[in-house]
Structure formats: structure tokens, C-alpha cells
Scaffold this motif. Sequence first.
Motif, PDB file in Angstrom:
ATOM      1  N   LYS A  31      32.650  64.319  86.391  1.00  0.00           N
ATOM      2  CA  LYS A  31      33.196  63.629  87.501  1.00  0.00           C
ATOM      3  C   LYS A  31      32.027  63.590  88.560  1.00  0.00           C
ATOM      4  O   LYS A  31      32.082  63.538  89.937  1.00  0.00           O
ATOM      5  CB  LYS A  31      34.362  64.573  88.374  1.00  0.00           C
ATOM      6  CG  LYS A  31      35.408  65.008  87.114  1.00  0.00           C
ATOM      7  CD  LYS A  31      36.547  65.202  87.998  1.00  0.00           C
ATOM      8  CE  LYS A  31      37.680  65.788  87.094  1.00  0.00           C
ATOM      9  NZ  LYS A  31      37.485  65.255  85.709  1.00  0.00           N
ATOM     10  N   PRO A  32      31.119  62.589  88.162  1.00  0.00           N
ATOM     11  CA  PRO A  32      30.056  61.990  89.103  1.00  0.00           C
ATOM     12  C   PRO A  32      30.896  60.892  90.182  1.00  0.00           C
ATOM     13  O   PRO A  32      31.759  60.299  89.713  1.00  0.00           O
ATOM     14  CB  PRO A  32      29.059  61.460  88.098  1.00  0.00           C
ATOM     15  CG  PRO A  32      29.888  61.000  86.913  1.00  0.00           C
ATOM     16  CD  PRO A  32      30.881  61.772  86.708  1.00  0.00           C
ATOM     17  N   LYS A  33      29.822  60.761  91.215  1.00  0.00           N
ATOM     18  CA  LYS A  33      30.473  59.793  92.302  1.00  0.00           C
ATOM     19  C   LYS A  33      29.664  58.775  92.303  1.00  0.00           C
ATOM     20  O   LYS A  33      30.114  57.554  92.899  1.00  0.00           O
ATOM     21  CB  LYS A  33      30.632  60.432  93.368  1.00  0.00           C
ATOM     22  CG  LYS A  33      31.964  61.469  93.739  1.00  0.00           C
ATOM     23  CD  LYS A  33      32.110  61.611  94.996  1.00  0.00           C
ATOM     24  CE  LYS A  33      33.658  62.076  94.961  1.00  0.00           C
ATOM     25  NZ  LYS A  33      33.848  62.556  96.231  1.00  0.00           N
ATOM     26  N   ASN A  34      28.516  58.708  91.739  1.00  0.00           N
ATOM     27  CA  ASN A  34      27.447  57.598  91.907  1.00  0.00           C
ATOM     28  C   ASN A  34      26.889  57.440  90.516  1.00  0.00           C
ATOM     29  O   ASN A  34      25.702  57.981  90.334  1.00  0.00           O
ATOM     30  CB  ASN A  34      26.455  57.953  93.024  1.00  0.00           C
ATOM     31  CG  ASN A  34      25.994  56.719  93.689  1.00  0.00           C
ATOM     32  OD1 ASN A  34      25.756  55.745  92.868  1.00  0.00           O
ATOM     33  ND2 ASN A  34      25.536  56.826  95.031  1.00  0.00           N
ATOM     34  N   TYR A  54      37.659  55.125  89.318  1.00  0.00           N
ATOM     35  CA  TYR A  54      38.734  54.845  90.155  1.00  0.00           C
ATOM     36  C   TYR A  54      40.123  55.565  90.057  1.00  0.00           C
ATOM     37  O   TYR A  54      40.567  56.034  91.004  1.00  0.00           O
ATOM     38  CB  TYR A  54      39.166  53.476  89.891  1.00  0.00           C
ATOM     39  CG  TYR A  54      40.338  52.828  91.088  1.00  0.00           C
ATOM     40  CD1 TYR A  54      40.076  52.782  92.291  1.00  0.00           C
ATOM     41  CD2 TYR A  54      41.483  52.785  90.771  1.00  0.00           C
ATOM     42  CE1 TYR A  54      40.925  52.189  93.375  1.00  0.00           C
ATOM     43  CE2 TYR A  54      42.662  52.529  91.511  1.00  0.00           C
ATOM     44  CZ  TYR A  54      42.207  52.293  92.948  1.00  0.00           C
ATOM     45  OH  TYR A  54      43.264  52.121  93.851  1.00  0.00           O
ATOM     46  N   ASN A  55      40.329  55.875  88.939  1.00  0.00           N
ATOM     47  CA  ASN A  55      41.510  56.862  88.344  1.00  0.00           C
ATOM     48  C   ASN A  55      40.676  58.591  88.863  1.00  0.00           C
ATOM     49  O   ASN A  55      41.892  58.958  89.390  1.00  0.00           O
ATOM     50  CB  ASN A  55      41.371  57.011  87.001  1.00  0.00           C
ATOM     51  CG  ASN A  55      42.337  55.996  86.407  1.00  0.00           C
ATOM     52  OD1 ASN A  55      43.218  55.474  87.311  1.00  0.00           O
ATOM     53  ND2 ASN A  55      42.243  55.732  85.344  1.00  0.00           N
ATOM     54  N   ILE A  56      39.791  58.773  88.954  1.00  0.00           N
ATOM     55  CA  ILE A  56      39.198  59.954  89.205  1.00  0.00           C
ATOM     56  C   ILE A  56      39.084  60.086  91.005  1.00  0.00           C
ATOM     57  O   ILE A  56      39.840  61.092  91.486  1.00  0.00           O
ATOM     58  CB  ILE A  56      38.189  60.632  88.686  1.00  0.00           C
ATOM     59  CG1 ILE A  56      37.826  60.300  87.290  1.00  0.00           C
ATOM     60  CG2 ILE A  56      37.676  62.003  89.306  1.00  0.00           C
ATOM     61  CD1 ILE A  56      36.514  60.565  86.610  1.00  0.00           C
ATOM     62  N   HIS A  57      38.533  59.184  91.546  1.00  0.00           N
ATOM     63  CA  HIS A  57      38.085  59.294  92.836  1.00  0.00           C
ATOM     64  C   HIS A  57      38.734  58.387  94.010  1.00  0.00           C
ATOM     65  O   HIS A  57      38.306  58.398  94.875  1.00  0.00           O
ATOM     66  CB  HIS A  57      36.524  59.043  93.016  1.00  0.00           C
ATOM     67  CG  HIS A  57      35.628  60.140  92.223  1.00  0.00           C
ATOM     68  ND1 HIS A  57      35.546  61.567  92.483  1.00  0.00           N
ATOM     69  CD2 HIS A  57      34.697  59.874  91.040  1.00  0.00           C
ATOM     70  CE1 HIS A  57      34.910  61.995  91.528  1.00  0.00           C
ATOM     71  NE2 HIS A  57      34.102  60.970  90.821  1.00  0.00           N
ATOM     72  N   LYS A  62      30.789  55.036  93.661  1.00  0.00           N
ATOM     73  CA  LYS A  62      29.510  53.737  93.496  1.00  0.00           C
ATOM     74  C   LYS A  62      29.261  53.333  92.064  1.00  0.00           C
ATOM     75  O   LYS A  62      28.995  54.516  91.510  1.00  0.00           O
ATOM     76  CB  LYS A  62      28.492  54.122  94.581  1.00  0.00           C
ATOM     77  CG  LYS A  62      28.774  54.235  95.791  1.00  0.00           C
ATOM     78  CD  LYS A  62      28.678  52.874  96.598  1.00  0.00           C
ATOM     79  CE  LYS A  62      29.357  52.844  97.894  1.00  0.00           C
ATOM     80  NZ  LYS A  62      30.241  51.927  98.395  1.00  0.00           N
ATOM     81  N   PHE A  63      28.942  52.454  91.804  1.00  0.00           N
ATOM     82  CA  PHE A  63      28.473  52.176  90.482  1.00  0.00           C
ATOM     83  C   PHE A  63      27.397  50.914  90.524  1.00  0.00           C
ATOM     84  O   PHE A  63      27.713  49.933  91.212  1.00  0.00           O
ATOM     85  CB  PHE A  63      29.521  51.237  89.906  1.00  0.00           C
ATOM     86  CG  PHE A  63      29.064  50.874  88.188  1.00  0.00           C
ATOM     87  CD1 PHE A  63      28.995  51.858  87.167  1.00  0.00           C
ATOM     88  CD2 PHE A  63      28.699  49.637  88.008  1.00  0.00           C
ATOM     89  CE1 PHE A  63      28.595  51.224  85.943  1.00  0.00           C
ATOM     90  CE2 PHE A  63      28.124  49.364  86.667  1.00  0.00           C
ATOM     91  CZ  PHE A  63      28.086  50.140  85.553  1.00  0.00           C
ATOM     92  N   VAL A 138      20.421  59.092  94.938  1.00  0.00           N
ATOM     93  CA  VAL A 138      21.890  58.739  95.097  1.00  0.00           C
ATOM     94  C   VAL A 138      22.598  59.273  93.807  1.00  0.00           C
ATOM     95  O   VAL A 138      23.778  59.586  94.033  1.00  0.00           O
ATOM     96  CB  VAL A 138      22.053  57.633  95.860  1.00  0.00           C
ATOM     97  CG1 VAL A 138      21.157  57.353  97.160  1.00  0.00           C
ATOM     98  CG2 VAL A 138      21.862  56.487  94.931  1.00  0.00           C
ATOM     99  N   PHE A 139      21.870  58.849  92.712  1.00  0.00           N
ATOM    100  CA  PHE A 139      22.746  58.896  91.473  1.00  0.00           C
ATOM    101  C   PHE A 139      22.931  60.269  90.833  1.00  0.00           C
ATOM    102  O   PHE A 139      22.054  61.140  90.956  1.00  0.00           O
ATOM    103  CB  PHE A 139      22.154  58.053  90.380  1.00  0.00           C
ATOM    104  CG  PHE A 139      21.695  56.656  90.917  1.00  0.00           C
ATOM    105  CD1 PHE A 139      22.890  55.989  91.004  1.00  0.00           C
ATOM    106  CD2 PHE A 139      20.586  56.104  91.010  1.00  0.00           C
ATOM    107  CE1 PHE A 139      22.670  54.416  91.446  1.00  0.00           C
ATOM    108  CE2 PHE A 139      20.348  54.646  91.471  1.00  0.00           C
ATOM    109  CZ  PHE A 139      21.416  53.874  91.641  1.00  0.00           C
ATOM    110  N   ASP A 140      24.001  60.668  90.610  1.00  0.00           N
ATOM    111  CA  ASP A 140      24.365  62.071  89.841  1.00  0.00           C
ATOM    112  C   ASP A 140      24.611  61.714  88.378  1.00  0.00           C
ATOM    113  O   ASP A 140      24.603  62.699  87.704  1.00  0.00           O
ATOM    114  CB  ASP A 140      25.402  62.721  90.522  1.00  0.00           C
ATOM    115  CG  ASP A 140      26.714  61.785  90.816  1.00  0.00           C
ATOM    116  OD1 ASP A 140      26.528  60.710  90.305  1.00  0.00           O
ATOM    117  OD2 ASP A 140      27.582  62.390  91.592  1.00  0.00           O
ATOM    118  N   TYR A 141      24.565  60.549  87.788  1.00  0.00           N
ATOM    119  CA  TYR A 141      24.872  60.279  86.391  1.00  0.00           C
ATOM    120  C   TYR A 141      24.290  59.023  86.175  1.00  0.00           C
ATOM    121  O   TYR A 141      24.474  57.880  86.792  1.00  0.00           O
ATOM    122  CB  TYR A 141      26.375  60.359  86.125  1.00  0.00           C
ATOM    123  CG  TYR A 141      26.547  60.431  84.731  1.00  0.00           C
ATOM    124  CD1 TYR A 141      27.012  61.486  84.013  1.00  0.00           C
ATOM    125  CD2 TYR A 141      26.487  59.170  83.883  1.00  0.00           C
ATOM    126  CE1 TYR A 141      27.632  61.699  82.640  1.00  0.00           C
ATOM    127  CE2 TYR A 141      26.869  59.102  82.582  1.00  0.00           C
ATOM    128  CZ  TYR A 141      27.502  60.372  81.973  1.00  0.00           C
ATOM    129  OH  TYR A 141      27.695  60.119  80.636  1.00  0.00           O
TER     130      TYR A 141
END
Length: 213
Positions: A31-34, A54-57, A62-63, A138-141
Motif C-alpha cells: 500500500k505505498p502512496k508515492n 485510487y481503489n486503496i487511497h 502520487k504516481f 518522497v517515493f516509497d515504492y
Amino acid sequence: MKIQFKKYWRKTSLKDKEDAIFLLSHINELKPKNILEIGVFHGVTSRNICELLYNIHGNNFKFTGIDLFEINTKNIEDEIPPKTTFSNPLKTFYYSYIAKEDPYSYESVLKLLKKFKSNINIIKGNSNKILQEIKIEVFDYVFLDGGHKYETVKNDLNNLTKVIKNYGVILCDDYNLNYAPGVKKAIDEYVLNNNFELKILRSRFAEIKMKIK
Ligand SMILES: C[S@@+](CC[C@H](N)C(=O)[O-])C[C@H]1O[C@@H](n2cnc3c(N)ncnc32)[C@H](O)[C@@H]1O
């Protein structure tokens, strides 16, 4: 939530549906956000990742996507250019005469992702250069699927070290490609030099993260 991977009548390197579902399930688990995708190509995986996030958060994600969006790799010697021609003549006809657009172009990928225009940042350029100009922390994945040359992968990974040090994850594609052995070599060396954890998943994906002591 049932995870699906749609192809949007475009090309993707994730031709095997089970590989594609694996990637999305991996993202769904963490479940990364960025997210950063290096090597957007036609934008198929980008669009699927955005739908999932979008389904998760909801809108709270951000992508970022980076691609050369050009086959002329004169600045990147020995790079393996992507195959942009369709084997299905109907698709060739559709993009040439009906849509009148090149699906492997910055503009066309923006169109495919327009539903998420407030969440995305698509950058045209060489990842080895771009990664030195944008904020990496900023990136988590990161889904690393850009250049397949040893030097390119090595530089991308070195530029992404902050992601791992912040307990994020890099998932590299094509660890097992016979015609691009530089991918595996660069990953193996990077993990060894930094004492990071490496897991090979479905034989093609290399997951890199911090070792938990
Ligand atoms: C295998 S394709 C990516 C496929 C895409 N991730 C997908 O799932 O459909 C590799 C992409 O990386 C891009 N590429 C190659 N070298 C690059 C570089 N140095 N910087 C940015 N993009 C690069 C190519 O133009 C190509 O579109």
C-alpha cells in the motif's frame, strides 16, 4: 478487492497476466502512496497502478513515470530499444488512421492517464539524469523497468538508494533476461555492496529492501 490488469489495447512488457497480477498484488500488499515507475512505455502498467492506488487511497496518492519516449538511443549506446510495432494489424490500423497517435509518446500516455491528472507526473527523459534532478526520498515504492544495460541499471539503483534507506521497496523487472544479463549483474552487485535484502519473485522480479536485523 479483485485485482485486475487491463491492457487498454496497448503493448506492455507484462504480457503474462499472472506476472501482471503479481505486481499489482505486491503493491496492494504494501500500500505505498508515492510510486515511481521507470520505463513507462505505452503506460499500461502506469494506468493499472493508478487504478489500484485510487481503489486503496482514493485521491491521496502520487504516481511518477519516467521514459525516454523515443527509440533513437544514440545517447545511450548498446541500449535495447523497445519493440513498438503491434503484431495485431488492427491495432496498427487503429493507432495510425483512427486515433492518429503514437501510443509510445508522452502525449498519448498523458491521455491514457488523464483520469488521474492531479495525481501524476510523467517525465520525458533519461532516468539516469532525471533521478539526479528530482526528490527521491518522497517515493516509497519503485517499479524499475527502464533501461536494461548494466550501466543504466547500476546508475538508476545508485540514484534510488534513499528509497531503500527510508524502508521503501524497489521491484526490478527482467532479472532473468538472457539477452540483457546486465540487469541481474547490476542488481546483484548493488545489493551486495549495500548489504540490502534481495528476493527473487516469480523468477523475473527482484525485490530490494532493507535487511531487518
Ligand atoms: C520494458 S519497457 C517498460 C514497460 C512498462 N513498464 C510496462 O510494464 O509495460 C522499457 C521502457 O524503458 C524506456 N527506457 C529505456 N532506457 C531508459 C532510460 N535510460 N531512461 C528512461 N526510460 C528508458 C524505454 O523507452 C521503454 O519504454
